[in-house]
Motif scaffolding. Sequence first.
Motif, mmCIF file in Angstrom:
data_model
loop_
_atom_site.group_PDB
_atom_site.id
_atom_site.type_symbol
_atom_site.label_atom_id
_atom_site.label_comp_id
_atom_site.label_asym_id
_atom_site.label_seq_id
_atom_site.Cartn_x
_atom_site.Cartn_y
_atom_site.Cartn_z
ATOM 1 N N SER A 231 42.801 27.783 65.134
ATOM 2 C CA SER A 231 43.901 28.323 65.565
ATOM 3 C C SER A 231 44.048 29.586 66.104
ATOM 4 C CB SER A 231 45.039 28.119 64.410
ATOM 5 O OG SER A 231 44.831 29.305 63.629
ATOM 6 N N PHE A 232 45.194 29.941 66.861
ATOM 7 C CA PHE A 232 45.004 31.335 67.457
ATOM 8 C C PHE A 232 46.345 32.056 66.768
ATOM 9 C CE2 PHE A 232 42.593 30.643 71.239
ATOM 10 C CZ PHE A 232 42.760 29.095 71.372
ATOM 11 N N PRO B 189 47.848 28.019 59.503
ATOM 12 C CA PRO B 189 46.917 26.557 59.156
ATOM 13 C C PRO B 189 47.627 25.213 59.666
ATOM 14 C CG PRO B 189 46.703 28.189 57.493
ATOM 15 C CD PRO B 189 47.906 28.712 58.398
ATOM 16 N N GLN B 190 48.869 25.284 59.198
ATOM 17 C CA GLN B 190 49.749 23.932 59.719
ATOM 18 C C GLN B 190 49.694 23.600 61.048
ATOM 19 O OE1 GLN B 190 50.636 26.337 57.547
ATOM 20 N NE2 GLN B 190 51.989 25.932 56.093
ATOM 21 N N PRO C 222 41.077 33.291 64.377
ATOM 22 C CA PRO C 222 41.373 31.948 64.006
ATOM 23 C C PRO C 222 42.002 31.923 62.683
ATOM 24 C CG PRO C 222 39.115 32.233 63.864
ATOM 25 C CD PRO C 222 39.655 33.626 64.522
ATOM 26 N N HIS C 223 42.780 30.951 62.301
ATOM 27 C CA HIS C 223 43.430 30.953 60.900
ATOM 28 C C HIS C 223 43.462 29.470 60.444
ATOM 29 C CE1 HIS C 223 45.731 32.612 57.832
ATOM 30 N NE2 HIS C 223 46.220 33.921 58.728
ATOM 31 N N PRO C 224 42.532 28.566 60.814
ATOM 32 C CA PRO C 224 42.710 27.138 60.113
ATOM 33 C C PRO C 224 42.056 27.189 58.620
ATOM 34 C CG PRO C 224 40.495 27.636 61.346
ATOM 35 C CD PRO C 224 41.256 28.798 61.350
ATOM 36 N N HIS C 225 42.954 26.653 57.884
ATOM 37 C CA HIS C 225 42.826 26.976 56.274
ATOM 38 C C HIS C 225 41.270 26.314 56.010
ATOM 39 C CE1 HIS C 225 43.284 27.747 52.655
ATOM 40 N NE2 HIS C 225 43.188 26.716 51.964
ATOM 41 N N GLY C 226 40.717 27.108 55.204
ATOM 42 C CA GLY C 226 39.529 26.930 54.568
ATOM 43 C C GLY C 226 38.239 27.173 55.617
ATOM 44 N N HIS C 227 38.508 27.448 56.761
ATOM 45 C CA HIS C 227 37.608 27.678 57.828
ATOM 46 C C HIS C 227 37.374 28.916 58.644
ATOM 47 C CE1 HIS C 227 36.168 23.582 57.096
ATOM 48 N NE2 HIS C 227 37.565 23.271 57.282
ATOM 49 N N THR C 228 38.509 29.831 58.311
ATOM 50 C CA THR C 228 38.862 30.929 58.685
ATOM 51 C C THR C 228 37.608 32.015 58.857
ATOM 52 O OG1 THR C 228 41.026 30.863 58.549
ATOM 53 C CG2 THR C 228 40.269 33.043 58.936
ATOM 54 N N ARG D 191 34.406 31.230 58.100
ATOM 55 C CA ARG D 191 33.276 30.824 58.937
ATOM 56 C C ARG D 191 33.454 30.973 60.524
ATOM 57 N NH1 ARG D 191 32.502 26.448 61.267
ATOM 58 N NH2 ARG D 191 34.049 25.266 59.893
ATOM 59 N N GLN D 192 34.627 30.787 60.880
ATOM 60 C CA GLN D 192 34.840 31.088 62.499
ATOM 61 C C GLN D 192 34.920 32.583 62.753
ATOM 62 O OE1 GLN D 192 38.381 28.422 63.686
ATOM 63 N NE2 GLN D 192 37.268 26.579 63.143
ATOM 64 N N ALA D 193 35.521 33.214 61.886
ATOM 65 C CA ALA D 193 35.689 34.634 62.349
ATOM 66 C C ALA D 193 34.203 35.295 62.150
ATOM 67 C CB ALA D 193 36.298 35.398 61.280
ATOM 68 N N TRP D 194 33.206 34.816 61.232
ATOM 69 C CA TRP D 194 31.959 35.326 61.243
ATOM 70 C C TRP D 194 31.158 34.818 62.372
ATOM 71 C CZ3 TRP D 194 29.489 38.448 57.716
ATOM 72 C CH2 TRP D 194 27.996 38.103 57.690
ATOM 73 N N ASN D 195 31.459 33.656 62.892
ATOM 74 C CA ASN D 195 30.592 33.103 64.069
ATOM 75 C C ASN D 195 31.011 33.868 65.510
ATOM 76 O OD1 ASN D 195 28.595 31.347 63.371
ATOM 77 N ND2 ASN D 195 30.307 29.628 63.084
ATOM 78 N N GLY D 196 32.007 34.803 65.282
ATOM 79 C CA GLY D 196 32.335 35.689 66.444
ATOM 80 C C GLY D 196 33.706 35.703 67.138
ATOM 81 N N MET D 197 34.779 35.013 66.262
ATOM 82 C CA MET D 197 36.038 34.847 66.888
ATOM 83 C C MET D 197 37.006 35.936 66.700
ATOM 84 S SD MET D 197 36.493 30.783 66.611
ATOM 85 C CE MET D 197 37.746 30.466 67.794
ATOM 86 N N ALA D 198 37.198 36.687 67.581
ATOM 87 C CA ALA D 198 38.094 37.823 67.322
ATOM 88 C C ALA D 198 38.487 38.656 68.757
ATOM 89 C CB ALA D 198 37.636 38.870 66.324
ATOM 90 N N GLY D 199 39.417 39.026 68.898
ATOM 91 C CA GLY D 199 39.867 39.753 70.112
ATOM 92 C C GLY D 199 40.927 40.539 70.044
#
Length: 481
Positions: free
Chosen positions: A104-105, A120-121, A147-153, A155-163
Amino acid sequence: MRLNRRQALGGFFTAGVVGWAGFTASDISVALAQASPPVERPLLPRPVLLAAGDELVATAAHPAFAPQAEAYGYNGSTPGPLIRIRKDEMFRKVVRNALTEETSFHWHGLTVPTLMDGQPQDALAAGASTEIAFPIIQRAGLNWYHPHPHGHTGRQAWNGMAGFFVIEDDEENALNLPSGEDELILVLRDAKVQGLTRLIYELNPDGHEGDFPVVNGVAWPRTTLSNRLVRLRILNGANARVFQLTSEAPMIVIGNDGGLIDKPHLVDMVEMSPGERVDLLMDLRRVPPGARVGLNCASAEWKLLEINVMAAEPTGWDIPERLSEIEPLVHGSGEPDRTFVFQETDRINDERFDMKTIAFAVEQGKVERWRFASARGAPHPVHVHGAHFQIIGGQHTNGNPRRDYAWERGWKDTVLVRTHESVDVLIRFDNYEGRYLLHCHKLEHEDHGMMLNFVVAKDTVEAMRRAEVENIYGPICWPTL
Ligand code: C2O
Ligand code: CU
Ligand code: CU
């Protein structure tokens, strides 16, 4: 074959020789180079502006410090492109999920209607896209998207998602703060890798930390700045690490999450937890050209960024005497209206996040006093969606008052709650009725459930009734926009 550290570092740019334990020499050298700064630090990149007509796309990306790793980013880069917009403009953007999983954004720090908030919804399925549109109704400041998907924020942020998402306005422009070459926008994080090929992530409930610093996507960078007054706008985009920023040059705090504070404050150190932003002037005017100063992290003992100071023509930048008028929120009683206890790694007030449950309703336009208290598992960076708050005090469990920190003045959306500590804030939701989130921004705590939903409404009784119906029957058209 065993490499000593010097050989390993020397081999940083040579690849392919098979070494011990099945790793190639380049893997070993990269790993070693990353655990401590390389002999020649790489250059700090400046963020690239997102072109007006471009979509914002969640994509695969390759981090500079582990170029063979399959990681994430936006529009092919990590961090993603910079969004810059002025107050009172309309933000319109098609966002697309080109990942193979949902994401999610979320626009951290922005006050937006619920359906634009990337909660997350409302996560976007793989391959899906949607149009985002909201007016910029708040003052200038450094915000960000992630990102803000529940339970995966985490991992996704760690993987590089931010701006970055920067808002400008007339009040800030009138101060004539350092800009152009003299303004840096920085996202700090940490990382952990296996050679060039893999980012190591564990959903460690205590919070996942890396073993080397990454600034604007690059490990251990350096940059060159003129011997002038410079502006460093900094985001802590790490999953769990708290940075203690220091420098050999004078640092003056001028702003934070919600934009400018009242007046400049000279500081020795700024402590920043995940999600927080700080706006600093760094005074390089008396630093001899040729000298190197650092932006350091005292707790990790890292020089996050090496700044080579060079001689340049002086500019008109000066430290303003006053920055902004902050309207103080006023609350009648000295007692908190609500207390939130952040427990261990996964609960607030004994509850784990449940997507369908609304914990409480706040009346729109009313000032409330909230208390955030830590009960083990701290520090907890506490973040609220939908409004900014003012920090008015706090306590240590031994009875001592919490310290006043210069970087916590003005308007905040995230506050660090330390061990044995509580923080009191005043908050008022002026703008949109709807559903919002309150959570710990240590992303592994958030993913494990240290988060709750609340609603803002004119009629709080009616709002809670609707929430209950929704809990039974699933999402109904909520909120009405
Ligand atoms: Cu930066 Cu709810 O998040
Ligand atoms: Cu947020
Ligand atoms: Cu926490």
